[in-house]
Design a protein around this motif. Structure first.
Motif, PDB file in Angstrom:
ATOM      1  N   GLY A 198       0.636  -1.560  -0.018  1.00  0.00           N
ATOM      2  CA  GLY A 198       0.281  -0.247   0.048  1.00  0.00           C
ATOM      3  C   GLY A 198       0.619   1.441  -0.041  1.00  0.00           C
ATOM      4  O   GLY A 198       0.191   2.205   0.125  1.00  0.00           O
ATOM      5  N   LYS A 199       1.767   1.145   0.192  1.00  0.00           N
ATOM      6  CA  LYS A 199       3.435   1.980   0.209  1.00  0.00           C
ATOM      7  C   LYS A 199       3.805   2.403  -0.711  1.00  0.00           C
ATOM      8  O   LYS A 199       4.922   2.999  -0.959  1.00  0.00           O
ATOM      9  CB  LYS A 199       3.915   2.259   1.273  1.00  0.00           C
ATOM     10  N   GLU A 200       3.403   1.511  -2.176  1.00  0.00           N
ATOM     11  CA  GLU A 200       3.632   1.873  -3.703  1.00  0.00           C
ATOM     12  C   GLU A 200       3.703   3.142  -4.273  1.00  0.00           C
ATOM     13  O   GLU A 200       2.630   3.491  -4.337  1.00  0.00           O
ATOM     14  CB  GLU A 200       3.722   0.728  -4.141  1.00  0.00           C
ATOM     15  N   SER A 201       5.073   3.627  -5.016  1.00  0.00           N
ATOM     16  CA  SER A 201       4.763   4.573  -5.206  1.00  0.00           C
ATOM     17  C   SER A 201       3.995   4.569  -6.920  1.00  0.00           C
ATOM     18  O   SER A 201       3.749   3.539  -7.792  1.00  0.00           O
ATOM     19  CB  SER A 201       5.947   5.304  -6.020  1.00  0.00           C
ATOM     20  N   LEU A 228      -2.574  -7.695  -1.717  1.00  0.00           N
ATOM     21  CA  LEU A 228      -3.257  -6.621  -1.019  1.00  0.00           C
ATOM     22  C   LEU A 228      -3.760  -6.628   0.036  1.00  0.00           C
ATOM     23  O   LEU A 228      -4.257  -7.143   1.201  1.00  0.00           O
ATOM     24  CB  LEU A 228      -4.655  -5.920  -1.432  1.00  0.00           C
ATOM     25  N   PRO A 229      -3.152  -5.444   1.122  1.00  0.00           N
ATOM     26  CA  PRO A 229      -3.284  -5.023   2.568  1.00  0.00           C
ATOM     27  C   PRO A 229      -4.385  -4.947   2.717  1.00  0.00           C
ATOM     28  O   PRO A 229      -5.421  -4.317   2.040  1.00  0.00           O
ATOM     29  CB  PRO A 229      -2.047  -3.950   3.083  1.00  0.00           C
ATOM     30  N   LYS A 230      -4.772  -5.060   3.872  1.00  0.00           N
ATOM     31  CA  LYS A 230      -6.342  -4.494   3.529  1.00  0.00           C
ATOM     32  C   LYS A 230      -6.692  -2.920   3.800  1.00  0.00           C
ATOM     33  O   LYS A 230      -6.250  -3.084   3.738  1.00  0.00           O
ATOM     34  CB  LYS A 230      -7.308  -5.437   4.964  1.00  0.00           C
ATOM     35  N   GLU A 231      -7.910  -3.192   3.446  1.00  0.00           N
ATOM     36  CA  GLU A 231      -8.391  -1.641   3.138  1.00  0.00           C
ATOM     37  C   GLU A 231      -8.214  -1.521   1.699  1.00  0.00           C
ATOM     38  O   GLU A 231      -7.891   0.176   1.869  1.00  0.00           O
ATOM     39  CB  GLU A 231      -8.009  -0.837   4.357  1.00  0.00           C
ATOM     40  N   SER A 320       8.429  -5.296  -2.383  1.00  0.00           N
ATOM     41  CA  SER A 320       9.441  -3.982  -2.664  1.00  0.00           C
ATOM     42  C   SER A 320      10.022  -4.456   0.053  1.00  0.00           C
ATOM     43  O   SER A 320       9.375  -4.117   0.834  1.00  0.00           O
ATOM     44  CB  SER A 320       8.816  -2.771  -2.204  1.00  0.00           C
ATOM     45  N   GLY A 321      11.145  -4.960  -0.240  1.00  0.00           N
ATOM     46  CA  GLY A 321      11.620  -5.868   1.339  1.00  0.00           C
ATOM     47  C   GLY A 321      10.487  -6.381   1.992  1.00  0.00           C
ATOM     48  O   GLY A 321      10.758  -6.403   2.788  1.00  0.00           O
ATOM     49  N   PHE A 322      10.188  -7.663   1.173  1.00  0.00           N
ATOM     50  CA  PHE A 322       8.833  -8.583   2.053  1.00  0.00           C
ATOM     51  C   PHE A 322       9.782  -9.558   2.226  1.00  0.00           C
ATOM     52  O   PHE A 322       9.975 -10.265   3.218  1.00  0.00           O
ATOM     53  CB  PHE A 322       7.482  -8.538   1.187  1.00  0.00           C
TER      54      PHE A 322
END
Length: 356
Positions: A198-201, A228-231, A320-322
């Motif tokens: 959810g923080k992707e550019s 996908l993260p919730k919400e 990314s960093g997961f």
């Protein structure tokens, strides 16, 4: 070892040619160089490819040539091979049963067999009958000793010492039955997934579109599912995919889109749709063409465990960093020489297999 050096030189020259050829295409100056027999041959084969296989568009064939041009440099090949002692190889005949889902998908196996000093007995996929023989013809022109190293056959495979076969889960059972007594690598279905935080550019998400749509999603390295993260706001994802909307103008893709959409609607599945890509919430990995499965996650550590448990079914994880061996957005169809299918080191397999 001398022969190995000659083979390496031939592949380096192939890389040089592919880079030059793709530059001519990019600059739209290829018509000025058609007196070069290889430029002419490669251009003709790209133009003909989609007549044999409707998925092999000019753009996708050129992309495959371009990526091979990038990796087949002297520096890349020497760095790759520095991890092995090629002098330990005993020359053997290696049967290759190649896939044909995307252009040149079987070329890495052929490269591994030839560069280790072995012979290849090749059964091409009916979907990719032209491009690999073209590359081999080029290599033989550069290094005539390779002529005795590659045999293409449509007959039943016979007189070989080891097998590398790529296919579906169904064909894998057949392969194991017929080739199980020989040293082998037998590859099955695999899929690739992306994990979004959810923080992707916007740039990262748009790059993910390359991983989803390149080769129409037909490769095992193509992203067929996203987590996908919730919400998560799905509009953010759809907005980033918009630059790829022209894909719907390809008739085979459009037919699959229409068919899968109709099936989902008739079955009353809940789907999300942007006019060229269908999103369906689904636990499994392998989505049909023009569809992308998605699943929400709440806890990162639970998802990591889930992906770890399904390692045998996954080719790439894009994030990314997961996770440790992740691939960055936009790079699934840009594999390096040491990116082995299914994580099985093909060179090590070849060097450790004795001639029968």
């Amino acid at each position: 070892m001398a022969h190995s050096n000659l083979t390496i030189t031939a592949f380096v020259k192939l890389g040089n040619f592919l880079r030059t050829f793709c530059e001519l295409i990019d600059k739209n100056t290829i018509s000025d160089h058609l007196n070069d027999k290889w430029v002419s041959s490669f251009k003709s084969e790209i133009e003909r490819a989609h007549h044999y296989n409707g998925w092999f568009t000019d753009e996708n064939c050129t992309h495959a040539f371009k990526e091979w041009g990038k990796v087949l440099s002297k520096e890349n090949i020497e760095a790759w091979l520095s991890n092995y002692d090629l002098s330990t190889n005993n020359e053997k005949v290696v049967a290759l049963i190649l896939a044909g889902n995307i252009p040149l998908v079987g070329f890495h196996d052929l490269l591994c067999v030839l560069i280790t000093g072995n012979k290849a007995l090749v059964k091409l996929s009916s979907n990719d009958q032209k491009l690999i023989p073209l590359l081999i013809d080029f290599l033989i022109d550069i290094e005539p000793s390779l002529k005795d190293k590659v045999i293409f056959t449509k007959e039943k495979l016979d007189h070989y010492d080891a097998v590398i076969a790529t296919g579906s889960n169904n064909t894998a059972r057949y392969f194991e039955y017929y080739f199980g007594k020989k040293p082998n690598i037998i590859r099955k279905n695999r899929n690739s997934v992306a994990v979004l935080s959810g923080k992707e550019s916007q740039e990262e998400l748009t790059a993910l579109g390359e991983d989803i749509f390149r080769y129409f999603g037909l490769g095992c390295r193509s992203v067929s599912k996203i987590y996908l993260p919730k919400e998560y706001n799905i509009d953010t994802f759809f907005k980033a995919m918009f630059p790829y909307n022209n894909i719907i103008n390809h008739h085979k893709y459009a037919n699959n889109y229409d068919y899968n959409k109709a099936v989902y609607l008739m079955s009353e599945f809940k789907i999300l749709d942007n006019g060229f890509l269908i999103l369906k919430e689904e636990e499994s990995f392998g989505s049909p063409i023009a569809s992308l499965f998605y699943e929400y996650y709440e806890d990162e550590s639970t998802l990591k465990e889930k992906l770890k448990d399904n390692k045998e079914n996954l080719q790439c994880i894009i994030s990314s960093g997961f996770v440790e061996d992740e691939i960055s957005f936009g790079n699934t169809q840009k594999p390096m020489l040491n990116d082995y299918a299914d994580g099985i080191d093909t060179i090590a397999f070849l060097l450790n297999t004795s001639k029968n």
